[in-house]
Motif scaffolding. Structure first.
Motif, PDB file in Angstrom:
ATOM      1  N   MET A  86      30.731  39.615  24.736  1.00  0.00           N
ATOM      2  CA  MET A  86      29.642  38.901  24.108  1.00  0.00           C
ATOM      3  C   MET A  86      30.221  37.764  23.266  1.00  0.00           C
ATOM      4  SD  MET A  86      26.649  40.001  21.370  1.00  0.00           S
ATOM      5  CE  MET A  86      27.123  41.662  21.307  1.00  0.00           C
ATOM      6  N   PRO A  87      29.723  36.518  23.477  1.00  0.00           N
ATOM      7  CA  PRO A  87      30.217  35.406  22.663  1.00  0.00           C
ATOM      8  C   PRO A  87      29.798  35.581  21.205  1.00  0.00           C
ATOM      9  CG  PRO A  87      28.517  34.675  24.207  1.00  0.00           C
ATOM     10  CD  PRO A  87      28.753  36.107  24.476  1.00  0.00           C
ATOM     11  N   LYS A  88      30.729  35.328  20.299  1.00  0.00           N
ATOM     12  CA  LYS A  88      30.431  35.533  18.879  1.00  0.00           C
ATOM     13  C   LYS A  88      29.644  34.374  18.291  1.00  0.00           C
ATOM     14  CE  LYS A  88      34.801  33.822  16.879  1.00  0.00           C
ATOM     15  NZ  LYS A  88      35.474  33.255  17.996  1.00  0.00           N
ATOM     16  N   ASP A  89      29.688  33.210  18.957  1.00  0.00           N
ATOM     17  CA  ASP A  89      28.945  32.052  18.468  1.00  0.00           C
ATOM     18  C   ASP A  89      28.712  31.075  19.618  1.00  0.00           C
ATOM     19  OD1 ASP A  89      31.442  30.797  18.839  1.00  0.00           O
ATOM     20  OD2 ASP A  89      31.911  30.807  16.699  1.00  0.00           O
ATOM     21  N   LEU A  90      28.007  29.990  19.324  1.00  0.00           N
ATOM     22  CA  LEU A  90      27.684  29.002  20.349  1.00  0.00           C
ATOM     23  C   LEU A  90      28.940  28.359  20.919  1.00  0.00           C
ATOM     24  CD1 LEU A  90      25.490  27.453  21.888  1.00  0.00           C
ATOM     25  CD2 LEU A  90      25.410  25.832  19.971  1.00  0.00           C
ATOM     26  N   LYS A  91      29.930  28.121  20.082  1.00  0.00           N
ATOM     27  CA  LYS A  91      31.182  27.515  20.544  1.00  0.00           C
ATOM     28  C   LYS A  91      31.846  28.400  21.612  1.00  0.00           C
ATOM     29  CE  LYS A  91      35.481  25.631  18.694  1.00  0.00           C
ATOM     30  NZ  LYS A  91      36.282  25.383  17.490  1.00  0.00           N
ATOM     31  N   GLU A  92      31.858  29.705  21.381  1.00  0.00           N
ATOM     32  CA  GLU A  92      32.454  30.619  22.363  1.00  0.00           C
ATOM     33  C   GLU A  92      31.597  30.711  23.616  1.00  0.00           C
ATOM     34  OE1 GLU A  92      33.634  35.279  22.588  1.00  0.00           O
ATOM     35  OE2 GLU A  92      34.344  34.178  20.808  1.00  0.00           O
ATOM     36  N   LEU A  93      30.270  30.640  23.473  1.00  0.00           N
ATOM     37  CA  LEU A  93      29.393  30.611  24.646  1.00  0.00           C
ATOM     38  C   LEU A  93      29.731  29.402  25.516  1.00  0.00           C
ATOM     39  CD1 LEU A  93      26.923  31.530  26.326  1.00  0.00           C
ATOM     40  CD2 LEU A  93      25.523  30.114  24.786  1.00  0.00           C
ATOM     41  N   ILE A  94      29.907  28.240  24.894  1.00  0.00           N
ATOM     42  CA  ILE A  94      30.250  27.022  25.640  1.00  0.00           C
ATOM     43  C   ILE A  94      31.585  27.199  26.358  1.00  0.00           C
ATOM     44  CG2 ILE A  94      30.913  24.599  25.375  1.00  0.00           C
ATOM     45  CD1 ILE A  94      28.794  24.493  23.068  1.00  0.00           C
ATOM     46  N   GLN A  95      32.560  27.770  25.677  1.00  0.00           N
ATOM     47  CA  GLN A  95      33.877  27.998  26.289  1.00  0.00           C
ATOM     48  C   GLN A  95      33.755  28.893  27.522  1.00  0.00           C
ATOM     49  OE1 GLN A  95      36.778  29.747  23.585  1.00  0.00           O
ATOM     50  NE2 GLN A  95      37.889  30.631  25.307  1.00  0.00           N
ATOM     51  N   LYS A  96      32.978  29.974  27.403  1.00  0.00           N
ATOM     52  CA  LYS A  96      32.803  30.895  28.538  1.00  0.00           C
ATOM     53  C   LYS A  96      32.025  30.235  29.681  1.00  0.00           C
ATOM     54  CE  LYS A  96      33.164  35.184  25.871  1.00  0.00           C
ATOM     55  NZ  LYS A  96      34.326  35.758  26.533  1.00  0.00           N
ATOM     56  N   LEU A  97      31.048  29.404  29.350  1.00  0.00           N
ATOM     57  CA  LEU A  97      30.319  28.674  30.391  1.00  0.00           C
ATOM     58  C   LEU A  97      31.249  27.726  31.138  1.00  0.00           C
ATOM     59  CD1 LEU A  97      26.992  27.878  28.528  1.00  0.00           C
ATOM     60  CD2 LEU A  97      27.258  29.357  30.543  1.00  0.00           C
ATOM     61  N   ARG A  98      32.109  27.038  30.406  1.00  0.00           N
ATOM     62  CA  ARG A  98      33.061  26.118  31.044  1.00  0.00           C
ATOM     63  C   ARG A  98      33.997  26.879  31.994  1.00  0.00           C
ATOM     64  NH1 ARG A  98      34.490  20.955  29.151  1.00  0.00           N
ATOM     65  NH2 ARG A  98      32.783  20.029  27.989  1.00  0.00           N
ATOM     66  N   GLU A  99      34.383  28.098  31.626  1.00  0.00           N
ATOM     67  CA  GLU A  99      35.229  28.915  32.506  1.00  0.00           C
ATOM     68  C   GLU A  99      34.477  29.287  33.778  1.00  0.00           C
ATOM     69  OE1 GLU A  99      36.481  32.235  30.096  1.00  0.00           O
ATOM     70  OE2 GLU A  99      37.606  30.935  28.719  1.00  0.00           O
ATOM     71  N   ILE A 100      33.236  29.752  33.630  1.00  0.00           N
ATOM     72  CA  ILE A 100      32.423  30.145  34.786  1.00  0.00           C
ATOM     73  C   ILE A 100      32.225  28.957  35.730  1.00  0.00           C
ATOM     74  CG2 ILE A 100      30.076  30.767  35.499  1.00  0.00           C
ATOM     75  CD1 ILE A 100      29.973  32.664  33.093  1.00  0.00           C
ATOM     76  N   PHE A 101      31.959  27.784  35.159  1.00  0.00           N
ATOM     77  CA  PHE A 101      31.624  26.616  35.968  1.00  0.00           C
ATOM     78  C   PHE A 101      32.838  25.895  36.532  1.00  0.00           C
ATOM     79  CE2 PHE A 101      27.492  27.386  34.203  1.00  0.00           C
ATOM     80  CZ  PHE A 101      26.631  26.959  35.206  1.00  0.00           C
ATOM     81  N   GLN A 102      34.024  26.473  36.395  1.00  0.00           N
ATOM     82  CA  GLN A 102      35.189  25.914  37.081  1.00  0.00           C
ATOM     83  C   GLN A 102      35.078  26.148  38.580  1.00  0.00           C
ATOM     84  OE1 GLN A 102      38.692  27.547  35.238  1.00  0.00           O
ATOM     85  NE2 GLN A 102      38.559  26.172  33.484  1.00  0.00           N
ATOM     86  N   ASP A 103      34.394  27.232  38.973  1.00  0.00           N
ATOM     87  CA  ASP A 103      34.166  27.514  40.390  1.00  0.00           C
ATOM     88  C   ASP A 103      33.038  26.639  40.918  1.00  0.00           C
ATOM     89  OD1 ASP A 103      36.104  29.478  40.475  1.00  0.00           O
ATOM     90  OD2 ASP A 103      34.702  31.106  40.051  1.00  0.00           O
ATOM     91  N   ASP A 104      33.057  26.394  42.227  1.00  0.00           N
ATOM     92  CA  ASP A 104      31.988  25.626  42.847  1.00  0.00           C
ATOM     93  C   ASP A 104      30.742  26.481  43.067  1.00  0.00           C
ATOM     94  OD1 ASP A 104      33.387  23.250  42.889  1.00  0.00           O
ATOM     95  OD2 ASP A 104      34.255  23.631  44.860  1.00  0.00           O
ATOM     96  N   HIS A 105      30.934  27.784  43.307  1.00  0.00           N
ATOM     97  CA  HIS A 105      29.805  28.686  43.519  1.00  0.00           C
ATOM     98  C   HIS A 105      29.532  29.433  42.222  1.00  0.00           C
ATOM     99  CE1 HIS A 105      26.964  31.327  45.440  1.00  0.00           C
ATOM    100  NE2 HIS A 105      27.609  32.360  44.922  1.00  0.00           N
ATOM    101  N   ILE A 106      28.290  29.422  41.781  1.00  0.00           N
ATOM    102  CA  ILE A 106      27.909  30.062  40.529  1.00  0.00           C
ATOM    103  C   ILE A 106      27.093  31.311  40.814  1.00  0.00           C
ATOM    104  CG2 ILE A 106      26.632  29.752  38.361  1.00  0.00           C
ATOM    105  CD1 ILE A 106      29.217  28.032  38.767  1.00  0.00           C
ATOM    106  N   ASN A 107      27.432  32.397  40.130  1.00  0.00           N
ATOM    107  CA  ASN A 107      26.676  33.637  40.217  1.00  0.00           C
ATOM    108  C   ASN A 107      25.570  33.577  39.160  1.00  0.00           C
ATOM    109  OD1 ASN A 107      25.770  36.315  39.643  1.00  0.00           O
ATOM    110  ND2 ASN A 107      27.624  37.137  40.597  1.00  0.00           N
ATOM    111  N   VAL A 108      24.325  33.449  39.611  1.00  0.00           N
ATOM    112  CA  VAL A 108      23.184  33.303  38.713  1.00  0.00           C
ATOM    113  C   VAL A 108      23.095  34.492  37.750  1.00  0.00           C
ATOM    114  CG1 VAL A 108      20.653  33.245  38.620  1.00  0.00           C
ATOM    115  CG2 VAL A 108      21.879  31.797  40.255  1.00  0.00           C
ATOM    116  N   ASP A 109      23.324  35.700  38.249  1.00  0.00           N
ATOM    117  CA  ASP A 109      23.237  36.886  37.386  1.00  0.00           C
ATOM    118  C   ASP A 109      24.297  36.856  36.291  1.00  0.00           C
ATOM    119  OD1 ASP A 109      21.073  37.937  38.799  1.00  0.00           O
ATOM    120  OD2 ASP A 109      22.375  38.977  40.219  1.00  0.00           O
ATOM    121  N   GLU A 110      25.498  36.410  36.626  1.00  0.00           N
ATOM    122  CA  GLU A 110      26.577  36.335  35.634  1.00  0.00           C
ATOM    123  C   GLU A 110      26.229  35.334  34.525  1.00  0.00           C
ATOM    124  OE1 GLU A 110      31.405  35.478  35.401  1.00  0.00           O
ATOM    125  OE2 GLU A 110      30.284  34.774  37.156  1.00  0.00           O
TER     126      GLU A 110
END
Length: 193
Positions: free
Chosen positions: A1-25
């Protein structure tokens, strides 16, 4: 669980490194972030004329993350999402989401599919395959704030007249970027009318 918005953004950037996105994730990650006004207050800019779109972060061609601020009684028109996946998380207050079927032909009233109330920390998801929607702050006493993630962000969207199904194209603009007001246009933003 992200502790704040900054960490949420960091985790989103990691997920979006892939070309295919898992909507559930992505949805689970958005749900796991707990709203804290200290995280997002610098982006929460309101306008008396209509709701505002305030850019928080973006990765070109991948996603943009936007804080939308809804004054009392403000709402969006019925609209599509081009080819975007749209995740909407409530940060403060409540919003009513009404989903519609795509119009079969112009000149006919649009068919409402469903409606729901989005409460604090809940997440909704929509894509053009699901249908169209309108989002409204139906409260006349409280403002609302939501966090929107658009995967494959668009420059324009289509808006629809509920009574006739008439379609118009609208440019998507930002009221602010990274907490700083964008220059005002000489004409009113069509998306906020």
């Amino acid at each position: 669980m992200p502790k704040d918005l900054k960490e949420l953004i960091q985790k989103l950037r990691e997920i979006f490194q892939d070309d295919h996105i898992n909507v559930d994730e992505v949805r689970e990650l958005m749900e796991s972030y707990r709203s804290n006004p200290e995280d997002w207050k610098k982006y929460a800019m309101f306008d008396k004329q209509g709701y505002t779109r305030n850019l928080v972060d973006e990765v070109k061609g991948k996603f943009n993350l936007i804080v939308l601020c809804w004054g009392k009684g403000h709402g969006s028109p019925i609209h599509d999402h081009s080819k975007s996946d749209c995740f909407m998380k409530m940060l403060q207050g409540e919003l009513k989401e009404t989903q519609f079927d795509w119009p079969k032909e112009e000149g006919r009233e649009m068919t409402e599919k469903s409606h729901s109330t989005l409460k604090n920390n809940s997440v909704a998801y929509i894509h053009n395959k699901i249908g169209l929607h309108r989002v409204e702050n139906v409260s006349h006493t409280e403002c609302a704030v939501s966090l929107h993630l658009y995967s494959h962000p668009a420059q324009t969207c289509k808006v629809f007249d509920q009574c006739t199904g008439h379609i118009a194209e609208h440019e998507l603009t930002f009221w602010s970027i990274d907490g700083k007001r964008t220059p005002k246009k000489t004409t009113a933003s069509k998306e906020n009318n």
